[in-house]
Design a protein around this motif. Structure first.
Motif, mmCIF file in Angstrom:
data_model
loop_
_atom_site.group_PDB
_atom_site.id
_atom_site.type_symbol
_atom_site.label_atom_id
_atom_site.label_comp_id
_atom_site.label_asym_id
_atom_site.label_seq_id
_atom_site.Cartn_x
_atom_site.Cartn_y
_atom_site.Cartn_z
ATOM 1 N N SER A 267 60.983 72.083 22.020
ATOM 2 C CA SER A 267 60.388 73.223 21.305
ATOM 3 C C SER A 267 58.862 73.113 21.293
ATOM 4 N N ALA A 268 58.329 71.876 21.288
ATOM 5 C CA ALA A 268 56.875 71.712 21.375
ATOM 6 C C ALA A 268 56.389 72.156 22.753
ATOM 7 N N GLU A 269 57.147 71.782 23.794
ATOM 8 C CA GLU A 269 56.786 72.180 25.157
ATOM 9 C C GLU A 269 56.771 73.691 25.276
ATOM 10 N N HIS A 270 57.785 74.308 24.673
ATOM 11 C CA HIS A 270 57.897 75.764 24.716
ATOM 12 C C HIS A 270 56.683 76.413 24.030
ATOM 13 N N LEU A 271 56.322 75.855 22.891
ATOM 14 C CA LEU A 271 55.179 76.391 22.138
ATOM 15 C C LEU A 271 53.890 76.296 22.985
ATOM 16 N N VAL A 272 53.715 75.126 23.615
ATOM 17 C CA VAL A 272 52.514 74.924 24.442
ATOM 18 C C VAL A 272 52.518 75.904 25.611
ATOM 19 N N ARG A 273 53.667 76.045 26.255
ATOM 20 C CA ARG A 273 53.790 76.947 27.404
ATOM 21 C C ARG A 273 53.461 78.393 27.010
ATOM 22 N N THR A 274 53.903 78.774 25.810
ATOM 23 C CA THR A 274 53.641 80.140 25.355
ATOM 24 C C THR A 274 52.134 80.367 25.199
ATOM 25 N N LEU A 275 51.440 79.335 24.719
ATOM 26 C CA LEU A 275 49.999 79.489 24.485
ATOM 27 C C LEU A 275 49.185 79.317 25.765
ATOM 28 N N ASN A 276 49.721 78.577 26.723
ATOM 29 C CA ASN A 276 48.991 78.340 27.969
ATOM 30 C C ASN A 276 49.989 78.136 29.114
ATOM 31 N N PRO A 277 50.402 79.232 29.763
ATOM 32 C CA PRO A 277 51.471 79.162 30.767
ATOM 33 C C PRO A 277 51.173 78.222 31.930
ATOM 34 N N HIS A 278 49.896 77.982 32.249
ATOM 35 C CA HIS A 278 49.591 77.217 33.466
ATOM 36 C C HIS A 278 49.224 75.760 33.207
ATOM 37 N N VAL A 279 49.273 75.348 31.964
ATOM 38 C CA VAL A 279 48.796 74.002 31.645
ATOM 39 C C VAL A 279 49.763 72.938 32.183
ATOM 40 N N ARG A 280 49.222 71.782 32.552
ATOM 41 C CA ARG A 280 50.064 70.650 32.943
ATOM 42 C C ARG A 280 50.499 69.936 31.672
ATOM 43 N N ILE A 281 51.808 69.748 31.500
ATOM 44 C CA ILE A 281 52.292 69.104 30.268
ATOM 45 C C ILE A 281 52.868 67.734 30.609
ATOM 46 N N LEU A 282 52.379 66.698 29.915
ATOM 47 C CA LEU A 282 52.925 65.349 30.105
ATOM 48 C C LEU A 282 53.721 64.991 28.861
ATOM 49 N N SER A 283 55.025 64.751 29.049
ATOM 50 C CA SER A 283 55.865 64.507 27.878
ATOM 51 C C SER A 283 56.489 63.112 27.889
ATOM 52 N N THR A 284 55.836 62.213 28.608
ATOM 53 C CA THR A 284 56.261 60.805 28.614
ATOM 54 C C THR A 284 55.459 60.094 27.523
ATOM 55 N N PRO A 285 56.080 59.131 26.792
ATOM 56 C CA PRO A 285 55.291 58.421 25.785
ATOM 57 C C PRO A 285 54.006 57.830 26.381
ATOM 58 N N LEU A 286 52.942 57.873 25.609
ATOM 59 C CA LEU A 286 51.630 57.437 26.093
ATOM 60 C C LEU A 286 51.672 56.026 26.674
ATOM 61 N N THR A 287 52.467 55.158 26.046
ATOM 62 C CA THR A 287 52.533 53.764 26.512
ATOM 63 C C THR A 287 53.101 53.678 27.936
ATOM 64 N N GLU A 288 53.882 54.669 28.335
ATOM 65 C CA GLU A 288 54.484 54.632 29.680
ATOM 66 C C GLU A 288 53.686 55.431 30.711
ATOM 67 N N LEU A 289 52.679 56.124 30.267
ATOM 68 C CA LEU A 289 51.863 56.923 31.196
ATOM 69 C C LEU A 289 50.743 56.072 31.762
ATOM 70 N N THR A 290 50.473 56.203 33.058
ATOM 71 C CA THR A 290 49.323 55.485 33.609
ATOM 72 C C THR A 290 48.086 56.374 33.452
ATOM 73 N N ALA A 291 46.923 55.706 33.427
ATOM 74 C CA ALA A 291 45.671 56.460 33.321
ATOM 75 C C ALA A 291 45.522 57.383 34.534
ATOM 76 N N GLU A 292 45.990 56.908 35.692
ATOM 77 C CA GLU A 292 45.881 57.719 36.916
ATOM 78 C C GLU A 292 46.696 58.996 36.759
ATOM 79 N N LYS A 293 47.869 58.851 36.172
ATOM 80 C CA LYS A 293 48.727 60.028 35.966
ATOM 81 C C LYS A 293 48.013 61.016 35.022
ATOM 82 N N ILE A 294 47.401 60.460 33.982
ATOM 83 C CA ILE A 294 46.735 61.318 32.993
ATOM 84 C C ILE A 294 45.535 62.029 33.619
ATOM 85 N N LEU A 295 44.745 61.279 34.382
ATOM 86 C CA LEU A 295 43.497 61.840 34.907
ATOM 87 C C LEU A 295 43.636 62.338 36.340
ATOM 88 N N GLY A 296 44.749 61.939 36.992
ATOM 89 C CA GLY A 296 44.944 62.117 38.422
ATOM 90 C C GLY A 296 44.608 63.477 38.977
#
Ligand SMILES: Nc1nc2c(ncn2[C@@H]2O[C@H](COP(=O)(O)OP(=O)(O)OP(=O)(O)O)[C@@H](O)[C@H]2O)c(=O)[nH]1
Length: 307
Positions: A163-192
C-alpha cells in the motif's frame, strides 16, 4: 563539476541512516561534504555525522531553501568554492520541500559549479498514510520530485509495503522504488541508475524562487519545536519512562532526537511515534529536540529534568 545528491524524507523516515550507509560504503574514499539542516535549535544529526570523518556544514532552524534560502545557496556556494569536493550530500530537514532545494541547486551560481545526480526520498511505510493525510503539502512534494524512493521501516506485513508502494506510485508514476531493507541494499544499487534528467522534473509550483521563498513560514507555522537542555545523567530505563510520560502528555509529537548524558557515556535518542531507540553514542551532548504540534514545553522540561 561536483556531484550533488539530495536526500529527503519526512521526519524520522531514515535520511541520516541512509547517509551514514552511503558515506561508509560508497563515499569514504572520496572528497565528500555534507550539508545538514535540522528543524530545531540544535543539529543532532550534524553531531552524530561529525563523529565520523566527513566535513559537515549545518544550517539550523526552518527549512534550508526557504526562510534561509539565501543562507543555503550561500553555504553551498562557499562549500563548493572552498573545498571543491567531488560530492556533496544534502539532507534537508524532514519538513523541507525537495522542489525548493532543487531550485536552489539549479540556480545559475550553483549550476555552474555542480550538477544534481540523484534526488532520493526515504518513505516510512508504517507512517506514510498518516503523514500524507496530515502533512500532505510537505510529504507530496518530497515524493513528487524524487528520482528514487527508498521504502523504510519495513518490519510490517507485506500489505503495508504494497500500500505504501501504491501511494508512492500514485504521487509519482515514474519514480524508481526500492523496497528492499536498507541493510540489504548496496550503495551502487541506491545510486546506480541516475534517473535525474536535466529537464525540470517538478511540475509543482508554489510561486517561490530561492531568493523569495515563503515556504519557511509554512513549515514554521505547521510545526513547533521544543529543545530541552538537560545535564541530568540518565539510565536507559529512566529514558524509556520519560518517553512513556511524553506520550501521555502529548499525542502530537512527531519526532524527537537528542544526545544526553549517561553514566560515563552518552546516549543518542531517536523517537518516532510509538518507537524509541536508545544507542550509545560517541558524540557528546545535553539536549533533546522535540518536533510536533501544540507541544507542552514546560511539561517536557519537567519530564527530562530540563534547565
Ligand atoms: N526499523 C527501522 N528503523 C529505521 C529504519 N530507518 C531508520 N530507522 C530508525 O528510525 C530512526 C530515525 O532515523 P533517521 O535516519 O535519524 O531519520 P531522519 O529521516 O534522518 O530523521 P529527521 O532528519 O530527524 O527527520 C532511527 O532510530 C533509525 O535507527 C528502517 O528502515 N527500519
Amino acid at each position: 563539476m561536483t556531484n550533488l545528491y539530495l536526500i529527503s524524507g519526512f521526519l524520522g523516515a531514515g535520511k541520516t541512516t541512509l547517509i551514514q550507509k552511503l558515506l561508509k560504503e560508497h563515499f569514504s574514499g572520496s572528497k565528500t561534504a555534507l550539508i545538514e539542516n535540522d528543524f530545531g535549535e540544535i543539529s543532532i544529526d550534524a553531531a552524530i555525522l561529525r563523529s565520523g570523518s566527513v566535513k559537515v556544514r549545518e544550517i539550523n532552524s526552518g527549512c534550508i531553501c526557504c526562510s534561509l534560502s539565501g543562507d543555503f545557496t550561500k553555504a553551498l556556494e562557499e562549500l563548493l568554492c572552498e573545498l571543491k569536493p567531488e560530492n556533496v550530500l544534502i539532507e534537508p530537514s524532514g519538513v523541507g520541500e525537495l522542489s525548493d532545494i532543487e531550485k536552489s541547486c539549479r540556480s545559475p551560481k550553483i549550476a555552474s559549479l555542480a550538477v544534481i545526480r540523484q534526488k532520493i526520498t526515504v518513505v516510512d511505510v508504517q507512517r506514510c498514510h498518516m503523514y500524507l493525510e496530515n502533512f500532505g503539502e510537505f510529504f507530496e512534494d518530497q515524493i513528487h520530485c524524487a528520482d528514487t524512493v527508498i521504502l523504510s521501516h519495513l518490519t510490517q506485513s507485506p500489505e503495508t509495503i504494497c500500500s505504501a508502494e501504491h501511494l508512492v506510485r500514485t504521487l509519482n508514476p515514474h519514480v524508481r522504488i526500492l523496497s528492499t531493507p536498507l541493510t540489504e541494499l548496496t550503495a551502487e544499487k541506491i545510486l546506480g541508475t541516475s534517473a535525474s534528467n536535466e529537464t525540470d522534473c517538478c511540475t509543482h509550483h508554489h510561486g517561490c524562487t530561492p531568493e523569495h521563498c515563503t515556504c519557511g513560514s509554512r513549515a514554521e507555522d505547521a510545526f513547533q519545536t521544543v529543545t530541552v537542555h538537560t545535564k541530568h545523567e540518565f539510565t536507559k530505563k529512566e529514558l524509556e519512562a520519560c518517553f512513556a510520560e511524553l506520550e501521555v502528555q502529548s499525542s502530537q509529537v512527531l519526532r524527537a532526537k537528542g544526545i544526553v548524558r549517561g553514566k560515563r557515556k552518552f546516549f543518542e535518542l531517536q523517537y518516532v511515534p510509538k518507537s524509541l531507540e536508545i544507542k550509545n553514542c560517541k558524540a557528546e551532548g545535553s539536549a533533546i529536540c522535540i518536533i510536533g504540534r501544540n507541544l507542552p514545553a514546560e511539561k517536557f522540561r519537567e519530564i527530562f529534568c530540563g534547565e
